[in-house]
Write a protein that holds these residues in place. Structure first.
Motif, PDB file in Angstrom:
ATOM      1  N   LEU A   1      32.139  62.878  35.967  1.00 29.64           N
ATOM      2  CA  LEU A   1      31.168  64.309  36.439  1.00 29.64           C
ATOM      3  C   LEU A   1      31.852  64.899  37.609  1.00 29.64           C
ATOM      4  CD1 LEU A   1      27.559  63.154  35.746  1.00 29.64           C
ATOM      5  CD2 LEU A   1      29.347  64.149  34.172  1.00 29.64           C
ATOM      6  N   PHE A   2      32.518  64.290  38.453  1.00 28.30           N
ATOM      7  CA  PHE A   2      32.765  64.932  39.996  1.00 28.30           C
ATOM      8  C   PHE A   2      34.120  65.580  39.813  1.00 28.30           C
ATOM      9  CE2 PHE A   2      30.078  61.285  40.594  1.00 28.30           C
ATOM     10  CZ  PHE A   2      28.973  61.736  41.547  1.00 28.30           C
ATOM     11  N   LEU A   3      34.613  65.637  38.562  1.00 24.98           N
ATOM     12  CA  LEU A   3      36.023  66.356  38.192  1.00 24.98           C
ATOM     13  C   LEU A   3      35.602  67.474  37.345  1.00 24.98           C
ATOM     14  CD1 LEU A   3      38.602  63.740  37.654  1.00 24.98           C
ATOM     15  CD2 LEU A   3      37.956  64.955  39.670  1.00 24.98           C
ATOM     16  N   LEU A   4      34.347  67.714  36.749  1.00 28.26           N
ATOM     17  CA  LEU A   4      33.903  68.630  35.981  1.00 28.26           C
ATOM     18  C   LEU A   4      33.471  70.172  36.256  1.00 28.26           C
ATOM     19  CD1 LEU A   4      32.299  66.619  33.124  1.00 28.26           C
ATOM     20  CD2 LEU A   4      34.608  67.412  33.124  1.00 28.26           C
ATOM     21  N   PRO A   5      32.862  70.017  37.657  1.00 25.29           N
ATOM     22  CA  PRO A   5      32.339  71.278  38.094  1.00 25.29           C
ATOM     23  C   PRO A   5      33.095  72.431  38.287  1.00 25.29           C
ATOM     24  CG  PRO A   5      31.440  69.603  39.487  1.00 25.29           C
ATOM     25  CD  PRO A   5      32.603  69.173  38.528  1.00 25.29           C
ATOM     26  N   PHE A   6      34.515  72.298  38.242  1.00 29.17           N
ATOM     27  CA  PHE A   6      35.461  73.392  38.569  1.00 29.17           C
ATOM     28  C   PHE A   6      36.764  72.863  37.295  1.00 29.17           C
ATOM     29  CE2 PHE A   6      34.472  73.354  43.243  1.00 29.17           C
ATOM     30  CZ  PHE A   6      33.244  73.951  43.052  1.00 29.17           C
ATOM     31  N   LYS A   7      37.280  74.041  36.849  1.00 25.03           N
ATOM     32  CA  LYS A   7      38.274  73.985  36.078  1.00 25.03           C
ATOM     33  C   LYS A   7      39.624  73.524  36.706  1.00 25.03           C
ATOM     34  CE  LYS A   7      36.750  77.476  32.495  1.00 25.03           C
ATOM     35  NZ  LYS A   7      37.170  78.870  31.903  1.00 25.03           N
ATOM     36  N   THR A   8      40.468  73.141  36.009  1.00 26.13           N
ATOM     37  CA  THR A   8      41.614  72.572  36.551  1.00 26.13           C
ATOM     38  C   THR A   8      42.375  73.676  37.431  1.00 26.13           C
ATOM     39  OG1 THR A   8      41.914  71.374  34.659  1.00 26.13           O
ATOM     40  CG2 THR A   8      43.872  71.591  35.912  1.00 26.13           C
ATOM     41  N   THR A   9      42.504  74.780  37.047  1.00 27.32           N
ATOM     42  CA  THR A   9      43.044  75.943  37.684  1.00 27.32           C
ATOM     43  C   THR A   9      42.237  76.146  39.240  1.00 27.32           C
ATOM     44  OG1 THR A   9      41.643  77.744  36.462  1.00 27.32           O
ATOM     45  CG2 THR A   9      43.973  77.041  35.982  1.00 27.32           C
ATOM     46  N   VAL A  10      40.894  76.055  39.095  1.00 28.13           N
ATOM     47  CA  VAL A  10      40.237  76.204  40.388  1.00 28.13           C
ATOM     48  C   VAL A  10      40.453  75.126  41.355  1.00 28.13           C
ATOM     49  CG1 VAL A  10      37.751  76.294  41.312  1.00 28.13           C
ATOM     50  CG2 VAL A  10      38.488  77.326  39.190  1.00 28.13           C
ATOM     51  N   TRP A  11      40.557  73.887  40.902  1.00 27.67           N
ATOM     52  CA  TRP A  11      41.126  72.782  41.637  1.00 27.67           C
ATOM     53  C   TRP A  11      42.300  73.081  42.149  1.00 27.67           C
ATOM     54  CZ3 TRP A  11      37.523  69.636  43.635  1.00 27.67           C
ATOM     55  CH2 TRP A  11      36.695  69.324  42.924  1.00 27.67           C
ATOM     56  N   TYR A  12      43.143  73.574  41.366  1.00 26.42           N
ATOM     57  CA  TYR A  12      44.563  74.025  41.987  1.00 26.42           C
ATOM     58  C   TYR A  12      44.318  75.088  43.224  1.00 26.42           C
ATOM     59  CZ  TYR A  12      46.950  71.431  38.291  1.00 26.42           C
ATOM     60  OH  TYR A  12      47.214  70.467  37.456  1.00 26.42           O
ATOM     61  N   CYS A  13      43.599  76.177  42.891  1.00 30.60           N
ATOM     62  CA  CYS A  13      43.298  76.977  44.015  1.00 30.60           C
ATOM     63  C   CYS A  13      42.978  76.729  45.100  1.00 30.60           C
ATOM     64  CB  CYS A  13      42.262  78.366  43.346  1.00 30.60           C
ATOM     65  SG  CYS A  13      43.242  79.051  42.002  1.00 30.60           S
ATOM     66  N   ILE A  14      41.927  75.722  44.891  1.00 32.41           N
ATOM     67  CA  ILE A  14      41.327  75.128  46.374  1.00 32.41           C
ATOM     68  C   ILE A  14      42.313  74.399  46.936  1.00 32.41           C
ATOM     69  CG2 ILE A  14      39.759  73.252  46.927  1.00 32.41           C
ATOM     70  CD1 ILE A  14      37.827  74.217  44.584  1.00 32.41           C
ATOM     71  N   GLY A  15      43.175  73.292  46.467  1.00 35.22           N
ATOM     72  CA  GLY A  15      44.232  72.836  46.989  1.00 35.22           C
ATOM     73  C   GLY A  15      44.979  73.787  47.892  1.00 35.22           C
ATOM     74  N   ALA A  16      45.544  74.854  47.162  1.00 33.16           N
ATOM     75  CA  ALA A  16      46.179  75.747  47.764  1.00 33.16           C
ATOM     76  C   ALA A  16      45.709  76.322  49.129  1.00 33.16           C
ATOM     77  CB  ALA A  16      46.566  76.980  46.855  1.00 33.16           C
ATOM     78  N   PHE A  17      44.231  76.748  48.748  1.00 31.46           N
ATOM     79  CA  PHE A  17      43.704  77.227  49.972  1.00 31.46           C
ATOM     80  C   PHE A  17      43.460  76.416  50.955  1.00 31.46           C
ATOM     81  CE2 PHE A  17      39.355  77.974  51.884  1.00 31.46           C
ATOM     82  CZ  PHE A  17      39.418  79.336  52.170  1.00 31.46           C
ATOM     83  N   VAL A  18      43.213  75.046  50.691  1.00 26.09           N
ATOM     84  CA  VAL A  18      43.262  74.055  51.658  1.00 26.09           C
ATOM     85  C   VAL A  18      44.592  74.051  52.623  1.00 26.09           C
ATOM     86  CG1 VAL A  18      43.161  71.668  52.413  1.00 26.09           C
ATOM     87  CG2 VAL A  18      41.322  72.604  51.046  1.00 26.09           C
ATOM     88  N   LEU A  19      45.677  73.983  52.027  1.00 29.21           N
ATOM     89  CA  LEU A  19      46.935  74.077  52.780  1.00 29.21           C
ATOM     90  C   LEU A  19      47.317  75.393  53.361  1.00 29.21           C
ATOM     91  CD1 LEU A  19      49.126  72.779  49.673  1.00 29.21           C
ATOM     92  CD2 LEU A  19      48.411  71.320  51.799  1.00 29.21           C
TER      93      LEU A  19
END
Length: 630
Positions: A323-341
């Protein structure tokens, strides 16, 4: 050229004068064949002169529908049947001395049954009745099509059809028509309908019917529906076939069997055995259609919509996904990672700028809360923002404070969206179980209704997925196979993540009884058996097959079968209160968090151990002195 024309003219003239006028018997045969309006291939056993045989071949071969004619002796083996057996018509003259032997050969190969047709040139009317001793011991049962032509006078014949309801019963005679040389064949109206329709009056003859009885209480009153969950299939079939005995004006003799009958050790048992080696003519309980059974019984009609499937409630989403991977789509997770960097890089540049700008300031160099341009401190600050925790270090400049404000605000919004999605997902169900492979790989427990057919069909499955389901989910080695009563299975289906293979029409009646309205939502079905359609059957090549079939279809056309189905079987419950209650969060829902927490503890102790080793290696003397001081 002229000589050729003259030759063919002479040949045609010879044929016209050489072939005499056809006899009455031949014209009679031709008219009877024409009245059937079917493609016909004639096999004749007659002791006529060759000239008369030629007349017959000439006449039948020149009709609008030309027919092939073959003459045979008493040996039936010399006959090559046409590809379509219904086209074969057998003509016999009972006055021939070898007719009796010919009848015996035909009877040995069941040529008096459907779909073969017969025309028998019988004795004269003034010599005997239609049924002579020539037909003794012949099984001319209701499916036979035998027309007997008896000579009335020199120019006319009386045609009759004979049959028996049972070999031990008396002959029955149907008046087929009258043939005269002047008017030809006059067929009576009574015989213009089909044989199966005309011969449905059994005159209270007993039809032996085999039934499957799993509970002896059903024998006393198979009509009783007070305990509808006991022998439901048998009671339903009994009530649906009951009108056929009135349709046939027949009585019923019941034969009880404890099982349907399955192929074991080269033979069948149960109800099928009663129809193959026993006396039963009709099956009073529906039977699942399988290829091996088609060789021993005939299937008539499908009166009941019985369906046997795995039924389960849609499991919580956590049973199939993290469940803890489902709230965001894969592309959103990638964008969050890029945003953190990107933010970490900006923080580092900003911290480096402030450190160089204020490095001369003594106050700044001694301030422990100032963010230093170190990767570790930047990482700790970003992790604090992601987890909505504070940090004792910060950027002191105006630009740095703006960057930190954007950092914490962005992750506050992401955290709110993430938390809201988690709450919704915890109450969601999974619709990803669609096939048997999905069911095999799911976390659902499987169970099977304890019935004879399930006990037989599940262990013999050979298809890899079905075989794996039985061996790993239903009957693992060293454990008792998970067969259970219908009521226990439905109750377990209500309370646990569980898939239950059951007769849906009966099982859904218990679902209506025990389930709350919101629990009826999300019920899914997956078929395990290849074919679950059930049919009323009869003995293979039964003389009553077509009569039974017409009667059963009339019962269905009049709505009697549908009435019994609505009365006995329940349909899938409608979902009317989805989301009416909320379930508690269980261990399966948040076990990924516990795993992450456990892995974090292990990693923390590992890093602590590495730090201790590194410290002792870098400062060996101070460590020893420290120990001595202690």
């Amino acid at each position: 050229m002229n000589s050729c024309v003259l030759f063919f003219t002479l040949v045609l003239a010879y044929c016209a004068f050489a072939i005499p006028k056809s006899s009455h018997e031949i014209n009679l045969i031709a008219d009877v064949i024409q009245s059937s309006d079917k493609l016909t291939s004639v096999v004749a056993h007659v002791c006529w002169k060759p000239s008369k045989q030629i007349q017959m071949m000439y006449l039948l071969g020149n009709k609008n529908r030309p027919m092939t004619v073959r003459f045979v002796n008493k040996d039936w083996a010399s006959i090559v049947e046409p590809h379509h057996r219904e086209r074969l018509l057998i003509v016999v003259d009972v006055n021939c001395p070898t007719t009796r032997q010919f009848f015996e050969k035909a009877n040995a190969t069941k040529k008096f049954s459907f779909p073969y047709r017969w025309i028998v040139i019988g004795k004269a009317v003034n010599e005997s009745i239609a049924v002579t001793s020539d037909f003794n011991d012949l099984p001319l049962l209701p499916d036979s099509d035998v027309v007997i032509a008896q000579k009335n006078d020199s120019d006319s014949f009386i045609l009759s059809m004979i049959y028996k309801v049972h070999v031990s019963k008396k002959w029955r005679v149907e008046q087929f028509g009258i043939w005269t040389s002047v008017n030809g064949l006059k067929k009576f109206e009574a015989v213009k309908s089909s044989i199966s329709t005309r011969r449905r009056n059994f005159r209270r003859h007993s039809i032996k019917t085999a039934m499957v009885i799993l509970d002896n209480r059903t024998i006393s009153n198979p009509y009783d529906l007070s305990d509808i969950l006991t022998d439901t299939v048998t009671k339903s079939s009994f009530r649906q076939t009951d009108p056929i005995y009135g349709y046939l004006n027949a009585s019923r003799e019941l034969i009880y069997s404890p099982t349907w009958g399955y192929y074991r050790n080269g033979s069948y048992g149960g109800m099928i055995a009663e129809m193959t080696i026993g006396d039963a003519d009709l099956a009073g309980t529906v039977l699942i259609a399988t290829q091996d059974r088609m060789e021993v019984v005939d299937y008539l009609s499908c009166p009941s919509p019985i369906s046997i499937k795995f039924v389960f409630r849609e499991p919580p989403l956590s049973y199939q996904n993290n469940l803890f991977l489902l709230p965001f789509k894969t592309t959103v997770w990638y964008c969050i990672g890029a945003f953190v960097l990107v933010l970490a890089f900006i923080l580092y540049i900003n911290a480096l700028w402030e450190n160089k700008k204020l490095e001369s300031s003594e106050q700044n160099s001694k301030d422990p809360t100032a963010l230093k341009p170190h990767v570790g401190e930047i990482a700790i600050l970003v992790i604090s923002a992601i987890s909505q925790q504070g940090s004792f270090t910060e950027l002191k400049g105006t630009l740095g404070r703006i960057v930190m404000f954007i950092l914490f605000l962005a992750f506050l919004l992401l955290y709110s969206s993430y938390s809201a999605s988690i709450v919704a997902l915890l109450q969601s169900s999974s619709n990803q179980i669609r096939t048997l492979s999905d069911l095999l790989n799911s976390k659902l427990e499987l169970g099977v209704e304890d019935t004879p057919y399930n006990r037989y069909f599940f262990p013999i499955a050979t298809e890899p997925v079905r075989k794996a389901i039985y061996q790993t989910k239903i009957a693992p080695k060293g454990t008792k196979p998970n067969f259970m009563s219908l009521e226990d299975g439905v109750k377990k289906l209500q309370k646990e993540p569980f898939a239950f293979n059951m007769n849906k029409g009966i099982g859904y009646r218990l679902v209506e009884r025990y389930f709350h309205e919101h629990e009826k939502c999300g019920l899914q079905e997956i078929a395990y058996l290849y074919a679950t359609k059930t049919y009323i059957t009869c003995r293979k090549n039964s003389p009553f097959k077509e009569i039974f079939k017409i009667g059963l279809f009339r019962i269905q056309e009049h709505g009697l079968s549908d009435r019994e189905n609505r009365l006995i079987y329940a349909r899938k419950p409608a979902c009317q209160a989805r989301g009416g209650s909320f379930g508690s969060v269980n261990m399966v829902d948040f076990h990924p968090v516990l795993l992450m927490y456990l892995y974090g503890i292990i990693l923390a102790f590992f890093l602590l151990f590495v730090e201790i080793l590194a410290h002792r290696k870098l400062h060996p003397r101070s460590t020893v002195g420290h120990v001595i001081t202690l």
